[in-house]
Write a protein that holds these residues in place. Structure first.
Motif, PDB file in Angstrom:
ATOM      1  N   ASP A   1      -3.962   2.252  -0.222  1.00 26.14           N
ATOM      2  CA  ASP A   1      -4.169   0.812  -0.330  1.00 26.14           C
ATOM      3  C   ASP A   1      -4.789   0.219   0.928  1.00 26.14           C
ATOM      4  O   ASP A   1      -5.608  -0.706   0.850  1.00 26.14           O
ATOM      5  CB  ASP A   1      -2.877   0.083  -0.710  1.00 26.14           C
ATOM      6  CG  ASP A   1      -1.649   0.604   0.014  1.00 26.14           C
ATOM      7  OD1 ASP A   1      -1.787   1.219   1.101  1.00 26.14           O
ATOM      8  OD2 ASP A   1      -0.540   0.413  -0.517  1.00 26.14           O
ATOM      9  N   ASP A   2      -4.462   0.765   2.107  1.00 29.90           N
ATOM     10  CA  ASP A   2      -5.075   0.238   3.319  1.00 29.90           C
ATOM     11  C   ASP A   2      -6.563   0.577   3.388  1.00 29.90           C
ATOM     12  O   ASP A   2      -7.375  -0.217   3.888  1.00 29.90           O
ATOM     13  CB  ASP A   2      -4.351   0.759   4.572  1.00 29.90           C
ATOM     14  CG  ASP A   2      -4.305   2.279   4.635  1.00 29.90           C
ATOM     15  OD1 ASP A   2      -3.808   2.890   3.680  1.00 29.90           O
ATOM     16  OD2 ASP A   2      -4.753   2.842   5.650  1.00 29.90           O
ATOM     17  N   GLN A   3      -6.938   1.741   2.860  1.00 26.68           N
ATOM     18  CA  GLN A   3      -8.355   2.096   2.805  1.00 26.68           C
ATOM     19  C   GLN A   3      -9.088   1.235   1.777  1.00 26.68           C
ATOM     20  O   GLN A   3     -10.246   0.846   1.993  1.00 26.68           O
ATOM     21  CB  GLN A   3      -8.505   3.581   2.449  1.00 26.68           C
ATOM     22  CG  GLN A   3      -7.961   4.532   3.504  1.00 26.68           C
ATOM     23  CD  GLN A   3      -7.810   5.944   2.968  1.00 26.68           C
ATOM     24  OE1 GLN A   3      -7.235   6.164   1.899  1.00 26.68           O
ATOM     25  NE2 GLN A   3      -8.328   6.919   3.709  1.00 26.68           N
TER      26      GLN A   3
ATOM     27  N   ARG B   1       4.330  -2.104  -3.540  1.00 32.76           N
ATOM     28  CA  ARG B   1       4.610  -0.693  -3.276  1.00 32.76           C
ATOM     29  C   ARG B   1       3.352  -0.006  -2.757  1.00 32.76           C
ATOM     30  O   ARG B   1       2.235  -0.469  -2.985  1.00 32.76           O
ATOM     31  CB  ARG B   1       5.137  -0.027  -4.548  1.00 32.76           C
ATOM     32  CG  ARG B   1       6.392  -0.728  -5.082  1.00 32.76           C
ATOM     33  CD  ARG B   1       6.827  -0.174  -6.409  1.00 32.76           C
ATOM     34  NE  ARG B   1       7.367   1.168  -6.247  1.00 32.76           N
ATOM     35  CZ  ARG B   1       7.630   1.989  -7.268  1.00 32.76           C
ATOM     36  NH1 ARG B   1       7.372   1.605  -8.512  1.00 32.76           N
ATOM     37  NH2 ARG B   1       8.123   3.188  -7.049  1.00 32.76           N
ATOM     38  N   ARG B   2       3.536   1.111  -2.043  1.00 28.02           N
ATOM     39  CA  ARG B   2       2.397   1.838  -1.492  1.00 28.02           C
ATOM     40  C   ARG B   2       1.627   2.518  -2.610  1.00 28.02           C
ATOM     41  O   ARG B   2       2.186   3.275  -3.412  1.00 28.02           O
ATOM     42  CB  ARG B   2       2.859   2.907  -0.486  1.00 28.02           C
ATOM     43  CG  ARG B   2       3.404   2.382   0.825  1.00 28.02           C
ATOM     44  CD  ARG B   2       2.399   1.559   1.620  1.00 28.02           C
ATOM     45  NE  ARG B   2       1.073   2.128   1.733  1.00 28.02           N
ATOM     46  CZ  ARG B   2       0.696   3.003   2.671  1.00 28.02           C
ATOM     47  NH1 ARG B   2       1.560   3.438   3.571  1.00 28.02           N
ATOM     48  NH2 ARG B   2      -0.553   3.438   2.724  1.00 28.02           N
TER      49      ARG B   2
ATOM     50  N   GLU C   1       4.109   5.442  -3.234  1.00 27.53           N
ATOM     51  CA  GLU C   1       5.086   5.197  -4.299  1.00 27.53           C
ATOM     52  C   GLU C   1       4.464   5.196  -5.692  1.00 27.53           C
ATOM     53  O   GLU C   1       5.133   5.529  -6.670  1.00 27.53           O
ATOM     54  CB  GLU C   1       5.784   3.867  -4.047  1.00 27.53           C
ATOM     55  CG  GLU C   1       6.576   3.838  -2.739  1.00 27.53           C
ATOM     56  CD  GLU C   1       7.084   2.452  -2.407  1.00 27.53           C
ATOM     57  OE1 GLU C   1       8.257   2.164  -2.725  1.00 27.53           O
ATOM     58  OE2 GLU C   1       6.305   1.653  -1.842  1.00 27.53           O
ATOM     59  N   ILE C   2       3.211   4.788  -5.800  1.00 27.25           N
ATOM     60  CA  ILE C   2       2.528   4.777  -7.095  1.00 27.25           C
ATOM     61  C   ILE C   2       1.174   5.444  -6.932  1.00 27.25           C
ATOM     62  O   ILE C   2       0.398   5.092  -6.045  1.00 27.25           O
ATOM     63  CB  ILE C   2       2.340   3.348  -7.627  1.00 27.25           C
ATOM     64  CG1 ILE C   2       3.700   2.701  -7.907  1.00 27.25           C
ATOM     65  CG2 ILE C   2       1.497   3.354  -8.907  1.00 27.25           C
ATOM     66  CD1 ILE C   2       3.606   1.251  -8.362  1.00 27.25           C
ATOM     67  N   LEU C   3       0.894   6.420  -7.782  1.00 26.40           N
ATOM     68  CA  LEU C   3      -0.408   7.068  -7.842  1.00 26.40           C
ATOM     69  C   LEU C   3      -1.095   6.615  -9.125  1.00 26.40           C
ATOM     70  O   LEU C   3      -0.448   6.459 -10.165  1.00 26.40           O
ATOM     71  CB  LEU C   3      -0.279   8.589  -7.861  1.00 26.40           C
ATOM     72  CG  LEU C   3       0.382   9.289  -6.678  1.00 26.40           C
ATOM     73  CD1 LEU C   3       1.904   9.336  -6.848  1.00 26.40           C
ATOM     74  CD2 LEU C   3      -0.151  10.712  -6.543  1.00 26.40           C
ATOM     75  N   PHE C   4      -2.399   6.441  -9.064  1.00 24.78           N
ATOM     76  CA  PHE C   4      -3.130   6.032 -10.258  1.00 24.78           C
ATOM     77  C   PHE C   4      -4.593   6.445 -10.112  1.00 24.78           C
ATOM     78  O   PHE C   4      -5.056   6.826  -9.030  1.00 24.78           O
ATOM     79  CB  PHE C   4      -3.030   4.512 -10.478  1.00 24.78           C
ATOM     80  CG  PHE C   4      -3.791   3.714  -9.461  1.00 24.78           C
ATOM     81  CD1 PHE C   4      -5.081   3.281  -9.713  1.00 24.78           C
ATOM     82  CD2 PHE C   4      -3.226   3.413  -8.230  1.00 24.78           C
ATOM     83  CE1 PHE C   4      -5.795   2.557  -8.764  1.00 24.78           C
ATOM     84  CE2 PHE C   4      -3.922   2.691  -7.280  1.00 24.78           C
ATOM     85  CZ  PHE C   4      -5.213   2.265  -7.546  1.00 24.78           C
TER      86      PHE C   4
ATOM     87  N   GLU D   1       5.525  -3.290 -16.504  1.00 22.42           N
ATOM     88  CA  GLU D   1       5.293  -3.580 -15.092  1.00 22.42           C
ATOM     89  C   GLU D   1       4.225  -2.702 -14.463  1.00 22.42           C
ATOM     90  O   GLU D   1       3.750  -2.991 -13.356  1.00 22.42           O
ATOM     91  CB  GLU D   1       6.603  -3.461 -14.296  1.00 22.42           C
ATOM     92  CG  GLU D   1       7.184  -2.067 -14.210  1.00 22.42           C
ATOM     93  CD  GLU D   1       8.121  -1.707 -15.355  1.00 22.42           C
ATOM     94  OE1 GLU D   1       8.894  -0.746 -15.203  1.00 22.42           O
ATOM     95  OE2 GLU D   1       8.075  -2.409 -16.403  1.00 22.42           O
ATOM     96  N   LEU D   2       3.806  -1.636 -15.158  1.00 18.40           N
ATOM     97  CA  LEU D   2       2.774  -0.742 -14.648  1.00 18.40           C
ATOM     98  C   LEU D   2       1.567  -0.662 -15.584  1.00 18.40           C
ATOM     99  O   LEU D   2       0.653   0.125 -15.345  1.00 18.40           O
ATOM    100  CB  LEU D   2       3.336   0.670 -14.448  1.00 18.40           C
ATOM    101  CG  LEU D   2       4.471   0.830 -13.436  1.00 18.40           C
ATOM    102  CD1 LEU D   2       4.977   2.276 -13.446  1.00 18.40           C
ATOM    103  CD2 LEU D   2       4.034   0.436 -12.037  1.00 18.40           C
ATOM    104  N   ARG D   3       1.539  -1.501 -16.612  1.00 21.51           N
ATOM    105  CA  ARG D   3       0.535  -1.358 -17.675  1.00 21.51           C
ATOM    106  C   ARG D   3      -0.752  -2.101 -17.308  1.00 21.51           C
ATOM    107  O   ARG D   3      -1.005  -3.221 -17.748  1.00 21.51           O
ATOM    108  CB  ARG D   3       1.082  -1.845 -19.013  1.00 21.51           C
ATOM    109  CG  ARG D   3       0.223  -1.430 -20.209  1.00 21.51           C
ATOM    110  CD  ARG D   3       0.857  -1.871 -21.508  1.00 21.51           C
ATOM    111  NE  ARG D   3       2.170  -1.278 -21.702  1.00 21.51           N
ATOM    112  CZ  ARG D   3       3.013  -1.621 -22.682  1.00 21.51           C
ATOM    113  NH1 ARG D   3       2.666  -2.562 -23.541  1.00 21.51           N
ATOM    114  NH2 ARG D   3       4.186  -1.027 -22.780  1.00 21.51           N
TER     115      ARG D   3
END
Length: 252
Positions: free
Chosen positions: A79-81, A104-105, A141-144, A173-175
């Motif tokens: 996310d920082d990139q 979340r990260r 915490e979350i990969l996508f 919440e993740l959709r």
């Protein structure tokens, strides 16, 4: 970060020449083999590239028997990139506001490919081990990321797309949702040929599902890249513990 399996090594690219080697493999797979394209593709030098490459970490699978040739690649964007890049790559295709608002990260995965000679071997598991280490190192915490079916005729993909929608849809919440919405529930669940659906689902997508991956709402038809994309999301808190352990141990 380096993992070895006899002659195969997985590590992050360190130089521009190594990134170019990854782009050459991507060209052979995504452009020459699958018919993709893009505004920054360099056909003269056979490089598949885009404006996001400078911001990603590039994971390389190399083979010492071929003088360290790059035979597998993965792109990783934290996310920082993504903040430095102005967005995540897949944000052009999917509304990621739910993930961004989670606090979340996040880690975006993409451009995964293997040289044909290395498909079905230990290379993909080695790369997944390296991704697992990267996730732990950075507190992800979350990969996508988007994963692709070859071709843009969604009716030919009705069985696998419908099965993904029926059985693997992410919770509310993740959709994430496709920006140019292509429904995936093309068939009633009772009409889905599950065997056909699994045969027609790419190995990468099946691998994500085995690890507890889920799909967002709707597909995205990418005519420039000659693919039909789905967005896969994996919550590290929900990952199947047994599957995650297999990744860490390097067992299939």
């Amino acid at each position: 970060m380096a993992l070895d399996d006899r002659n195969l090594t997985v590590r992050l690219a360190r130089t521009q020449d190594e990134i170019a080697a990854a782009q050459r493999l991507r060209y052979e797979v995504f452009v020459a083999e699958l018919g993709g394209g893009g505004t920054l593709v360099d056909h003269e030098n056979r490089l598949e590239r885009d404006r996001f490459d400078p911001f990603f970490d590039h994971l390389l699978l190399t083979d010492a028997r071929k003088d360290g040739a790059v035979v597998g690649v993965y792109r990783l964007l934290r996310d920082d990139q993504a903040e430095a890049a102005g967005q995540f790559y897949s944000e052009d295709e999917y509304d990621l506001s739910l993930l961004r608002a989670s606090g979340r990260r996040l880690l975006e995965l993409g451009r995964s490919c293997l040289h044909p000679d290395y498909r079905g071997g230990p290379g993909v598991m080695l790369m997944w081990q390296a991704v697992s280490d990267y996730v732990a190192e950075h507190g992800i915490e979350i990969l996508f990321g988007t994963a692709s079916f070859h071709g843009t005729d969604v009716q030919r993909l009705a069985h696998p797309l419908s099965l993904l929608h029926a059985r693997h849809l992410a919770p509310d919440e993740l959709r994430v949702r496709s920006r140019v919405f292509q429904p995936m529930d093309l068939l009633p669940e009772e009409e889905i040929d599950r065997r056909r659906a699994m045969v027609e689902t790419p190995a990468l997508i099946k691998g994500y599902l085995r690890l507890g991956g889920m799909v967002g709402e709707g597909a995205f038809v990418d005519h420039a890249f000659n693919t039909t994309d789905v967005c896969l999301v994996m919550d590290t808190q929900r990952l199947n513990a047994q599957a995650a352990a297999r990744v860490r141990r390097g067992r299939g």
